[in-house]
Write a protein that holds these residues in place. Structure first.
Motif, PDB file in Angstrom:
ATOM      1  N   ALA A 190      74.165   1.825 -26.023  1.00 53.85           N
ATOM      2  CA  ALA A 190      72.763   2.032 -25.676  1.00 53.85           C
ATOM      3  C   ALA A 190      72.131   3.088 -26.579  1.00 53.85           C
ATOM      4  CB  ALA A 190      72.646   2.444 -24.203  1.00 53.85           C
ATOM      5  N   GLU A 191      72.888   4.163 -26.866  1.00 51.92           N
ATOM      6  CA  GLU A 191      72.406   5.213 -27.763  1.00 51.92           C
ATOM      7  C   GLU A 191      72.240   4.678 -29.191  1.00 51.92           C
ATOM      8  OE1 GLU A 191      71.317   9.143 -29.049  1.00 51.92           O
ATOM      9  OE2 GLU A 191      71.244   8.009 -27.169  1.00 51.92           O
ATOM     10  N   LEU A 192      73.201   3.828 -29.622  1.00 49.61           N
ATOM     11  CA  LEU A 192      73.104   3.219 -30.942  1.00 49.61           C
ATOM     12  C   LEU A 192      71.851   2.360 -31.061  1.00 49.61           C
ATOM     13  CD1 LEU A 192      76.714   2.057 -31.955  1.00 49.61           C
ATOM     14  CD2 LEU A 192      75.154   3.451 -33.321  1.00 49.61           C
ATOM     15  N   LYS A 193      71.571   1.602 -30.023  1.00 47.16           N
ATOM     16  CA  LYS A 193      70.380   0.742 -30.050  1.00 47.16           C
ATOM     17  C   LYS A 193      69.115   1.586 -30.162  1.00 47.16           C
ATOM     18  CE  LYS A 193      68.099  -3.176 -29.496  1.00 47.16           C
ATOM     19  NZ  LYS A 193      66.723  -2.709 -29.417  1.00 47.16           N
ATOM     20  N   ARG A 194      69.064   2.685 -29.419  1.00 48.09           N
ATOM     21  CA  ARG A 194      67.895   3.560 -29.472  1.00 48.09           C
ATOM     22  C   ARG A 194      67.742   4.189 -30.853  1.00 48.09           C
ATOM     23  NH1 ARG A 194      66.492   8.609 -29.281  1.00 48.09           N
ATOM     24  NH2 ARG A 194      68.640   9.357 -29.150  1.00 48.09           N
ATOM     25  N   LEU A 195      68.859   4.651 -31.430  1.00 42.93           N
ATOM     26  CA  LEU A 195      68.817   5.280 -32.746  1.00 42.93           C
ATOM     27  C   LEU A 195      68.399   4.281 -33.834  1.00 42.93           C
ATOM     28  CD1 LEU A 195      72.044   7.479 -32.563  1.00 42.93           C
ATOM     29  CD2 LEU A 195      69.679   8.307 -32.669  1.00 42.93           C
ATOM     30  N   LEU A 196      68.895   3.049 -33.740  1.00 40.30           N
ATOM     31  CA  LEU A 196      68.544   2.043 -34.732  1.00 40.30           C
ATOM     32  C   LEU A 196      67.063   1.661 -34.631  1.00 40.30           C
ATOM     33  CD1 LEU A 196      71.681  -0.300 -34.640  1.00 40.30           C
ATOM     34  CD2 LEU A 196      71.015   1.274 -36.464  1.00 40.30           C
ATOM     35  N   ASP A 197      66.562   1.593 -33.409  1.00 42.95           N
ATOM     36  CA  ASP A 197      65.125   1.320 -33.227  1.00 42.95           C
ATOM     37  C   ASP A 197      64.285   2.451 -33.820  1.00 42.95           C
ATOM     38  OD1 ASP A 197      65.555  -1.104 -31.979  1.00 42.95           O
ATOM     39  OD2 ASP A 197      65.475  -0.282 -29.948  1.00 42.95           O
ATOM     40  N   ASP A 198      64.712   3.690 -33.537  1.00 44.71           N
ATOM     41  CA  ASP A 198      63.984   4.846 -34.097  1.00 44.71           C
ATOM     42  C   ASP A 198      64.099   4.877 -35.619  1.00 44.71           C
ATOM     43  OD1 ASP A 198      63.332   5.553 -31.537  1.00 44.71           O
ATOM     44  OD2 ASP A 198      64.800   7.179 -31.366  1.00 44.71           O
ATOM     45  N   LEU A 199      65.281   4.510 -36.129  1.00 45.69           N
ATOM     46  CA  LEU A 199      65.498   4.476 -37.571  1.00 45.69           C
ATOM     47  C   LEU A 199      64.575   3.453 -38.232  1.00 45.69           C
ATOM     48  CD1 LEU A 199      67.064   5.250 -40.127  1.00 45.69           C
ATOM     49  CD2 LEU A 199      68.861   3.636 -39.430  1.00 45.69           C
ATOM     50  N   ALA A 211      64.558   9.534 -41.200  1.00 41.51           N
ATOM     51  CA  ALA A 211      65.441   8.366 -41.280  1.00 41.51           C
ATOM     52  C   ALA A 211      66.856   8.779 -41.658  1.00 41.51           C
ATOM     53  CB  ALA A 211      64.891   7.364 -42.284  1.00 41.51           C
ATOM     54  N   GLN A 212      66.970   9.742 -42.578  1.00 43.05           N
ATOM     55  CA  GLN A 212      68.295  10.212 -42.982  1.00 43.05           C
ATOM     56  C   GLN A 212      69.033  10.855 -41.802  1.00 43.05           C
ATOM     57  OE1 GLN A 212      67.270  12.774 -46.272  1.00 43.05           O
ATOM     58  NE2 GLN A 212      67.624  11.165 -47.804  1.00 43.05           N
ATOM     59  N   GLY A 213      68.297  11.652 -41.021  1.00 46.91           N
ATOM     60  CA  GLY A 213      68.913  12.290 -39.853  1.00 46.91           C
ATOM     61  C   GLY A 213      69.338  11.272 -38.813  1.00 46.91           C
ATOM     62  N   LEU A 214      68.502  10.275 -38.571  1.00 47.34           N
ATOM     63  CA  LEU A 214      68.819   9.226 -37.595  1.00 47.34           C
ATOM     64  C   LEU A 214      70.016   8.396 -38.055  1.00 47.34           C
ATOM     65  CD1 LEU A 214      65.193   8.087 -36.725  1.00 47.34           C
ATOM     66  CD2 LEU A 214      66.827   9.092 -35.116  1.00 47.34           C
ATOM     67  N   CYS A 215      70.096   8.142 -39.350  1.00 43.72           N
ATOM     68  CA  CYS A 215      71.208   7.365 -39.889  1.00 43.72           C
ATOM     69  C   CYS A 215      72.533   8.100 -39.682  1.00 43.72           C
ATOM     70  CB  CYS A 215      70.971   7.100 -41.373  1.00 43.72           C
ATOM     71  SG  CYS A 215      72.153   5.951 -42.112  1.00 43.72           S
ATOM     72  N   LYS A 216      72.551   9.408 -39.936  1.00 39.13           N
ATOM     73  CA  LYS A 216      73.770  10.194 -39.747  1.00 39.13           C
ATOM     74  C   LYS A 216      74.166  10.239 -38.269  1.00 39.13           C
ATOM     75  CE  LYS A 216      73.154  13.165 -43.801  1.00 39.13           C
ATOM     76  NZ  LYS A 216      74.259  12.523 -44.527  1.00 39.13           N
ATOM     77  N   ARG A 217      73.170  10.391 -37.410  1.00 39.12           N
ATOM     78  CA  ARG A 217      73.456  10.413 -35.971  1.00 39.12           C
ATOM     79  C   ARG A 217      74.003   9.069 -35.509  1.00 39.12           C
ATOM     80  NH1 ARG A 217      68.149  12.369 -33.074  1.00 39.12           N
ATOM     81  NH2 ARG A 217      69.405  11.816 -31.239  1.00 39.12           N
ATOM     82  N   ALA A 218      73.447   7.995 -36.036  1.00 39.35           N
ATOM     83  CA  ALA A 218      73.933   6.650 -35.665  1.00 39.35           C
ATOM     84  C   ALA A 218      75.378   6.460 -36.117  1.00 39.35           C
ATOM     85  CB  ALA A 218      73.037   5.577 -36.281  1.00 39.35           C
ATOM     86  N   GLN A 219      75.721   6.942 -37.295  1.00 38.12           N
ATOM     87  CA  GLN A 219      77.095   6.848 -37.790  1.00 38.12           C
ATOM     88  C   GLN A 219      78.044   7.655 -36.908  1.00 38.12           C
ATOM     89  OE1 GLN A 219      76.758   8.128 -41.859  1.00 38.12           O
ATOM     90  NE2 GLN A 219      76.097   6.122 -42.601  1.00 38.12           N
ATOM     91  N   SER A 220      77.579   8.808 -36.451  1.00 36.97           N
ATOM     92  CA  SER A 220      78.400   9.648 -35.584  1.00 36.97           C
ATOM     93  C   SER A 220      78.641   8.978 -34.226  1.00 36.97           C
ATOM     94  CB  SER A 220      77.719  11.003 -35.393  1.00 36.97           C
ATOM     95  OG  SER A 220      78.445  11.811 -34.488  1.00 36.97           O
TER      96      SER A 220
END
Length: 233
Positions: A190-199, A211-220
Motif C-alpha cells: 500500500a505504501e509502495l502504491k502511494r509512493l509510486l502515485d506521488d512519484l 521525484a528523486q526522494g520519492l524514488c529512493k523511498r520507494a526502493q527502501s
C-alpha cells in the motif's frame, strides 16, 4: 442445458453400453435367480452412475484447466464402470451354478460402489482445494503486477534524463520481486502504491528533487517488502 460434443459422445457411449449389457443379460439364457439379478442390477447402477459422476467431474468446466482438474474424477467413474461390468457378467455366468448364494456378490458390489463414491468425493474435494489455491494465487499476484506495470510506465514516460537511471532501477527491482502478496506485505505494498502515485505526480509537475526522494523511498520500502517475503517463506 446445452451439451457440448464431448458430453454428447459420452451420452451415446453410455447408451450403447446400457443397451449391449441388457441384450447380453436377456438374450443369453441365464437362470433368473438371485445371483443373476444381483449382477444385472449392479451393472445397470454402474452405467447410470456415470451421469452424476460426470456432472461432478465437469461442473463449471468452462476452461481447459477446469476440465483437466475434473479428469481424475471421471477416471474413477470409468474404472468403477469397467470393473463392475466385468464382475456383473461373471456373476450372471455363475448364475448357472445353483449352489452359489447371492449375498457374497451383493457385499462385494456394495463395497466397490462405496469405494467409487468415496473416491469421487475425495477427488472432488481435492479438485476444489486446487481451484481455490489457483484463485488465491492469481489474486495474490495481481497487486504486484499492478505495481510492476506502474513502475514500468513511470520509467518509460519520464523525459528527465537525470531521473531515468533511478526510475529504471526501481522498475527492474519491482519486476524481479516476489510476485505473491500476503497479509504481511499488505502495508508495504500500500505504501509502495502511494509512493509510486506521488512519484508519477512529481515527474509530471517537473519536481526533480522531490521525484528523486520519492524514488529512493520507494526502493527502501520495496527492499523491506522483499525482506518480509523471505521471512514468510
Amino acid at each position: 442445458m446445452k451439451l457440448n460434443n464431448t458430453t454428447k459422445k459420452g451420452a451415446v457411449a453410455l447408451t450403447i453400453a446400457l443397451v449391449v449389457f441388457i441384450l447380453i443379460a436377456f438374450l443369453v439364457p441365464f437362470p433368473r435367480n438371485g445371483v443373476f439379478w444381483t449382477g444385472f442390477i449392479f451393472g445397470v447402477i454402474a452405467i447410470l452412475a456415470q451421469i452424476p459422476i460426470w456432472m461432478i467431474a465437469f461442473k463449471g468446466a468452462e476452461s481447459a484447466r477446469s476440465k483437466f482438474y475434473g479428469m481424475p474424477i471421471a477416471r474413477i467413474g470409468t474404472i468403477y464402470l469397467i470393473v463392475q461390468l466385468i464382475l456383473s457378467l461373471i456373476a450372471m455366468f455363475l448364475s448357472w451354478v445353483s449352489v452359489i448364494p447371492a449375498w457374497p456378490f451383493i457385499l462385494i458390489f456394495l463395497l466397490i460402489l462405496g469405494a467409487a463414491a468415496l473416491g469421487t468425493i475425495a477427488a472432488d474435494v481435492t479438485r476444489e482445494e486446487i481451484v481455490r489455491q489457483d484463485v488465491q494465487i492469481k489474486r495474490d499476484v495481481n497487486k504486484m503486477r499492478e505495481l510492476q506495470s506502474l513502475g514500468n510506465s513511470i520509467a518509460s514516460s519520464c523525459e528527465d534524463k537525470s531521473l531515468t537511471p533511478e526510475l529504471q532501477k526501481l522498475a527492474d527491482a519491482l519486476r524481479f520481486s516476489d510476485p505473491v502478496s500476503s497479509d504481511a506485505t499488505y502495508e508495504s505494498e500500500a505504501e509502495l502504491k502511494r509512493l509510486l502515485d506521488d512519484l508519477q505526480t512529481a515527474i509530471f509537475d517537473g519536481d526533480t528533487s522531490g521525484a528523486q526522494g520519492l524514488c529512493k523511498r520507494a526502493q527502501s520500502v520495496l527492499a523491506e517488502r522483499n525482506r518480509i517475503c523471505k521471512l514468510n517463506k
